[in-house]
Design an enzyme around this catalytic site. Structure first.
Site, PDB file in Angstrom:
ATOM      1  N   ARG A 164       0.795  -1.086  -0.133  1.00 24.80           N
ATOM      2  CA  ARG A 164      -0.061   0.258   0.238  1.00 24.80           C
ATOM      3  C   ARG A 164       0.743   1.171   0.005  1.00 24.80           C
ATOM      4  O   ARG A 164       1.959   1.407   0.553  1.00 24.80           O
ATOM      5  CB  ARG A 164      -0.713   0.089   1.267  1.00 24.80           C
ATOM      6  CG  ARG A 164      -1.819   1.004   1.485  1.00 24.80           C
ATOM      7  CD  ARG A 164      -3.021   1.085   0.243  1.00 24.80           C
ATOM      8  NE  ARG A 164      -4.224   1.964   0.797  1.00 24.80           N
ATOM      9  CZ  ARG A 164      -5.072   2.379   0.156  1.00 24.80           C
ATOM     10  NH1 ARG A 164      -4.858   2.259  -1.386  1.00 24.80           N
ATOM     11  NH2 ARG A 164      -6.044   3.110   0.340  1.00 24.80           N
ATOM     12  N   THR A 179     -10.331   0.157  -9.268  1.00 28.18           N
ATOM     13  CA  THR A 179      -9.134  -0.589  -8.763  1.00 28.18           C
ATOM     14  C   THR A 179      -9.215  -1.866  -9.567  1.00 28.18           C
ATOM     15  O   THR A 179     -10.172  -1.997 -10.420  1.00 28.18           O
ATOM     16  CB  THR A 179      -9.396  -1.200  -7.391  1.00 28.18           C
ATOM     17  OG1 THR A 179      -9.845   0.090  -6.390  1.00 28.18           O
ATOM     18  CG2 THR A 179      -8.393  -1.985  -6.769  1.00 28.18           C
ATOM     19  N   THR A 221      -4.243  -0.548  -6.977  1.00 29.04           N
ATOM     20  CA  THR A 221      -5.019   0.594  -7.515  1.00 29.04           C
ATOM     21  C   THR A 221      -4.220   1.750  -7.806  1.00 29.04           C
ATOM     22  O   THR A 221      -3.132   1.803  -7.117  1.00 29.04           O
ATOM     23  CB  THR A 221      -6.101   0.759  -6.665  1.00 29.04           C
ATOM     24  OG1 THR A 221      -7.092   1.626  -6.968  1.00 29.04           O
ATOM     25  CG2 THR A 221      -5.640   1.151  -5.101  1.00 29.04           C
ATOM     26  N   ASP A 236      -7.871   8.285   0.836  1.00 31.33           N
ATOM     27  CA  ASP A 236      -8.042   7.595   1.603  1.00 31.33           C
ATOM     28  C   ASP A 236      -7.976   7.584   3.133  1.00 31.33           C
ATOM     29  O   ASP A 236      -8.332   6.877   4.036  1.00 31.33           O
ATOM     30  CB  ASP A 236      -7.572   6.039   1.136  1.00 31.33           C
ATOM     31  CG  ASP A 236      -8.301   5.594   0.119  1.00 31.33           C
ATOM     32  OD1 ASP A 236      -9.563   6.138  -0.621  1.00 31.33           O
ATOM     33  OD2 ASP A 236      -7.944   4.514  -0.571  1.00 31.33           O
ATOM     34  N   SER A 243      -7.496   0.601   3.548  1.00 34.23           N
ATOM     35  CA  SER A 243      -8.162   0.267   2.165  1.00 34.23           C
ATOM     36  C   SER A 243      -9.346  -0.692   2.131  1.00 34.23           C
ATOM     37  O   SER A 243      -9.251  -1.438   3.191  1.00 34.23           O
ATOM     38  CB  SER A 243      -7.025  -0.214   1.331  1.00 34.23           C
ATOM     39  OG  SER A 243      -7.484  -0.673   0.049  1.00 34.23           O
ATOM     40  N   SER A 244      -9.848  -0.745   1.135  1.00 34.16           N
ATOM     41  CA  SER A 244     -11.066  -1.826   1.041  1.00 34.16           C
ATOM     42  C   SER A 244     -10.734  -2.741   0.276  1.00 34.16           C
ATOM     43  O   SER A 244     -11.401  -3.843   0.090  1.00 34.16           O
ATOM     44  CB  SER A 244     -12.520  -1.214   0.593  1.00 34.16           C
ATOM     45  OG  SER A 244     -12.871  -0.236   1.724  1.00 34.16           O
ATOM     46  N   GLY A 282     -13.724  -1.724  -6.782  1.00 36.14           N
ATOM     47  CA  GLY A 282     -15.067  -1.402  -6.112  1.00 36.14           C
ATOM     48  C   GLY A 282     -15.121  -0.351  -5.094  1.00 36.14           C
ATOM     49  O   GLY A 282     -16.167  -0.067  -4.337  1.00 36.14           O
ATOM     50  N   GLY A 283     -13.895   0.117  -4.457  1.00 38.12           N
ATOM     51  CA  GLY A 283     -14.149   1.018  -3.288  1.00 38.12           C
ATOM     52  C   GLY A 283     -14.514   0.190  -2.176  1.00 38.12           C
ATOM     53  O   GLY A 283     -14.259  -0.860  -2.063  1.00 38.12           O
TER      54      GLY A 283
END
Length: 570
Positions: free
Chosen positions: A100, A379, A397, A421, A450-451, A471-472
Site C-alpha cells: 500500500r 481498482t 489501484t 483514503d 483500504s477496502s 469497487g472502493g
C-alpha cells in the site's frame, strides 16, 4: 466510395475483433487442467498464461500480469500506485504482501484543511498533494524474491513489448482521452500520452503506444525495485514534485519498503478464509461478517431473498462500523483488537442486537457500542493458480479512475491519488459516510486504510476459491457475496460472480442494489423491515478461480461487468 467502404469495413472488423477477443465474461466458467489466470484485461491474462506455460509459478504469472496491466489498463493497473497480495501455496504455506502507498515524510494530520477546518478544494483527492508514495514495484519485487522461479527480467519484458508495440484502445480509454482533451491545458503531461495528437482524442480501434512507460519498465526490468525507487525514475518523480508544489522527495522513495505480513484467518462452514490484515480492511471485515452469518441458514432462506438480504445487511452494518472505528495501519495502531474482531464470540455478541423483522439504525456517534469518506471504485484484481496448486490473489489501484490523472513527465505512468483514503478531518464522522476516527488519520510514512480484499478460501489445506474485485468500499461486500454464492448456494464460480449484488457500509444508512436481478416483491419485504434502498448500475468487477477439491480441475471467470476482463487457462 469504394475507399470509404473499405475503410468502414476495416473499422468494423477491428471493432468486431476487439469485442470477440474480449467477450470472455458470462455465466459459463473457463475450464483448465494445469493453470489459470483471470484479470481485468485480456492481453494481461494472456501474458500470465504464457508465464505459466514456461514453467513459472503462480507468483511469476501474477507479477507478469500485473506489469502488463500497468500498460493495458491505465485506469487502475499501475506502477504509480499500490496494493495487496495474498498467497496460498500448494504445500499449505500462507502469507501476504502489503505494498500500500504511504504518506510522504512531509505529510501532516491537517494538511488538507482550510482555516475553517474543512477540506480545501477537494485537495485530498485532486492535484499533486493527493499523491502517496507508490508501492507496487517494491511489493511485486519482494514477492518475487521469495516465491519467484523465473528471472525477474522475463516477467517485466512482456509489458515492455506491449507498451512499445501498442494495443487497441477500449471505449474506457477513449472516454478518458476525451476528458484529457477538454482538460489538456491543466494536464499537459497526460495529454502527451493520452491524446492522438494535440487536437484529437483517441477513438476505438486506435493504437496506444507508450514509449516513456516502456523506458520506465526497462529500468525496473534491469534493476529491480531500485529501477523505480532510485536512479532516473526516482529523479523524475522528485523533480516533478518539486516543480509542481508536491511533497514527495527522493528520501520518501529511498525509505519505502513493502512488507510481508501474517494473513487474517477465519473459518466459515468448514472452509478457511485467508485475507489481508490492515491497512487492508478486507480480511477483518469479511471474517467478521462471515462469523455473524454462520448462525443463519442462508441456503434455506434462498439466494437474494428478502430474509437473507436482511441478515446480510445487518452483518455488513456491524462490520463496517468496526472498520471505521478500529482499523488503520498496524504499524501506527498496534492496539487494533484483531483477535476480538475476528472471533466467533464477538460475532455472537453482535448477533444479539439483530432482529429478524426490523432493521437496525446506523448511528455516526455510536459505532457498535450498542449493538465510511469516499473511496473510488476504480481498482483492479487478478487471480492466478498454477499446476502445483499455488494460488495468488492480488488487488492494486491508483485510487480514482486514472488516479490523480497526472502522468509523470518523462516516465509515462499515472500517479495515484491515494491520500484521499485517509480520514482528512480528524474527529469528524457524519451520517453521509465521512469518517474521522484516529486509526486512519494522516501521519508521515503511514499507509492509508483500504477496502481492497484479495482473498483465498481453502478447505483441508488446499485453496478452493481465489477471489477479489475493484469497487472502493463495495469490494468487501462483493467478495463476501461471491463466497456466500459458492459456499451456501452451491453456484459455480461464473454464476457466483455474475449474480446481482448489493452493498451496505454502515454510513450512510442506505442499501445500494444493482438495478437488475432483484424482484419488486423482494424490495417490498426488505423495505418493510425498515431498510432504505437506492439502485445503481453495477457493483464491482470480480475475477475468480475455483479449484475442484476432488478432481483438481480449475474453473475461472472474469466478471462481465469488466469490459476487457478475461479468464485464460492452459
Amino acid at each position: 466510395m469504394r475507399t470509404f467502404t473499405r475503410s468502414f469495413l476495416a473499422l468494423l472488423f477491428i471493432i468486431f475483433s476487439i469485442f470477440q477477443t474480449q467477450a470472455q465474461g458470462g455465466r459459463i466458467p473457463v475450464s483448465a487442467k494445469k493453470g489459470m489466470v483471470v484479470s481485468s484485461h485480456y492481453l494481461a491474462s494472456e501474458v500470465g498464461k504464457e508465464i505459466l506455460a514456461k514453467g513459472g509459478t503462480a507468483m511469476d504469472a501474477s507479477i507478469a500480469t500485473a506489469f502488463a496491466l500497468s500498460v493495458t489498463l491505465p485506469a487502475a493497473g499501475n506502477i504509480g500506485g499500490g496494493g495487496f497480495l495474498v498467497y496460498y501455496g500448494g504445500d499449505g504455506e500462507t502469507t501476504t504482501f502489503n505494498f500500500r502507498e504511504k504518506a510522504p515524510l512531509a505529510a501532516t494530520r491537517e494538511m488538507y484543511l482550510d482555516e475553517n477546518g474543512k477540506v480545501k478544494d477537494n485537495s485530498n483527492h485532486d492535484g499533486i498533494l493527493a499523491v502517496g508514495v507508490p508501492g507496487t514495484v517494491a511489493g511485486l519485487y519482494k514477492a518475487h524474491q521469495k516465491f519467484g522461479k523465473l528471472d525477474w527480467a522475463d516477467l517485466v519484458q512482456p509489458a515492455i513489448e506491449i507498451a512499445e508495440k501498442g494495443f487497441p484502445v477500449s471505449p474506457h480509454i477513449v472516454g478518458f482521452s476525451n476528458w484529457v482533451l477538454e482538460n489538456s491545458d491543466e494536464y499537459k503531461s497526460t495529454a502527451k500520452i493520452f491524446l492522438k495528437d494535440k487536437e484529437a482524442a483517441f477513438e476505438v480501434g486506435d493504437t496506444l503506444i507508450q514509449k516513456d512507460l516502456a523506458e520506465s519498465l526497462k529500468r525496473i526490468r534491469d534493476h529491480g525495485a531500485d529501477g523505480f525507487y532510485k536512479g532516473k525514475t526516482a529523479s523524475l518523480i522528485a523533480n516533478y514534485m518539486k516543480a509542481n508544489n508536491g511533497i514527495i522527495t527522493k528520501k520518501d522513495l529511498e525509505v519505502y519498503e513493502a512488507e510481508e505480513m501474517q494473513p487474517i484467518e477465519g473459518t466459515y462452514r468448514g472452509y478457511d478464509i485467508i485475507g489481508m490484515a490492515p491497512p487492508s480492511s478486507g480480511g477483518v471485515t469479511i471474517v467478521e461478517m462471515l462469523n455473524i452469518l454462520e448462525a443463519y441458514d442462508l441456503t434455506e432462506m434462498g439466494h437474494n431473498s428478502a430474509e437473507s438480504l436482511h441478515f446480510i445487511t445487518e452483518a455488513m452494518r456491524r462490520a463496517y462500523a468496526d472498520r471505521a472505528q478500529f482499523l488503520g495501519d498496524l504499524n501506527f495502531n498496534p492496539q487494533v483488537p484483531l483477535e476480538r474482531l475476528t472471533s466467533k464470540e464477538y460475532a455472537e455478541d453482535l448477533r444479539k442486537g439483530i432482529l429478524a423483522a426490523k432493521a437496525s439504525k446506523s448511528d455516526s456517534t455510536n459505532f457498535n457500542k450498542a449493538h465510511a469518506a469516499y473511496e473510488s471504485p476504480e481498482t483492479t484484481h487478478l487471480s492466478v493458480v498454477d499446476s502445483e496448486g499455488n494460488a495468488v490473489s492480488l488487488t492494486y489501484t491508483l485510487e480514482q479512475s486514472y488516479g490523480s490523472k497526472i502522468v509523470l513527465e518523462g516516465a509515462g505512468f499515472l500517479l495515484n491519488n491515494e491520500m484521499g483514503d485517509f480520514n482528512a478531518i480528524p474527529g469528524y464522522t457524519d451520517s453521509k459516510g465521512r469518517i474521522g476516527t484516529e486509526p486512519n488519520q494522516i501521519e508521515p510514512e503511514k499507509r492509508m486504510l483500504s477496502s481492497m480484499s484479495p482473498t483465498i478460501v481453502a478447505k483441508d489445506g488446499k485453496p478452493v476459491i481465489v477471489i477479489g474485485s475493484p469497487g472502493g468500499r463495495t469490494i468487501i461486500n462483493t467478495v463476501l457475496q461471491v463466497i456466500l454464492n459458492v459456499v451456501d448456494h452451491k453456484m459455480d464460480i461464473a454464476k457466483a460472480i455474475e449474480s446481482p449484488r448489493f452493498h451496505h457500509q454502515w454510513l450512510p444508512d442506505t442499501s445500494y442494489f444493482e438495478d437488475w436481478g432483484f424482484s419488486p416483491d423482494t424490495f417490498k419485504i426488505y423495505t418493510e423491515k425498515g431498510h432504505e434502498i437506492e439502485t445503481r448500475e453495477t457493483q464491482g468487477r470480480a475475477m475468480g478461480i475455483f479449484i475442484d477439491p476432488v478432481s483438481g480441475e480449475l474453473e475461472g471467470a472474469a466478471d462481465s461487468r469488466s469490459y476487457d476482463g478475461k479468464a485464460v487457462g492452459y
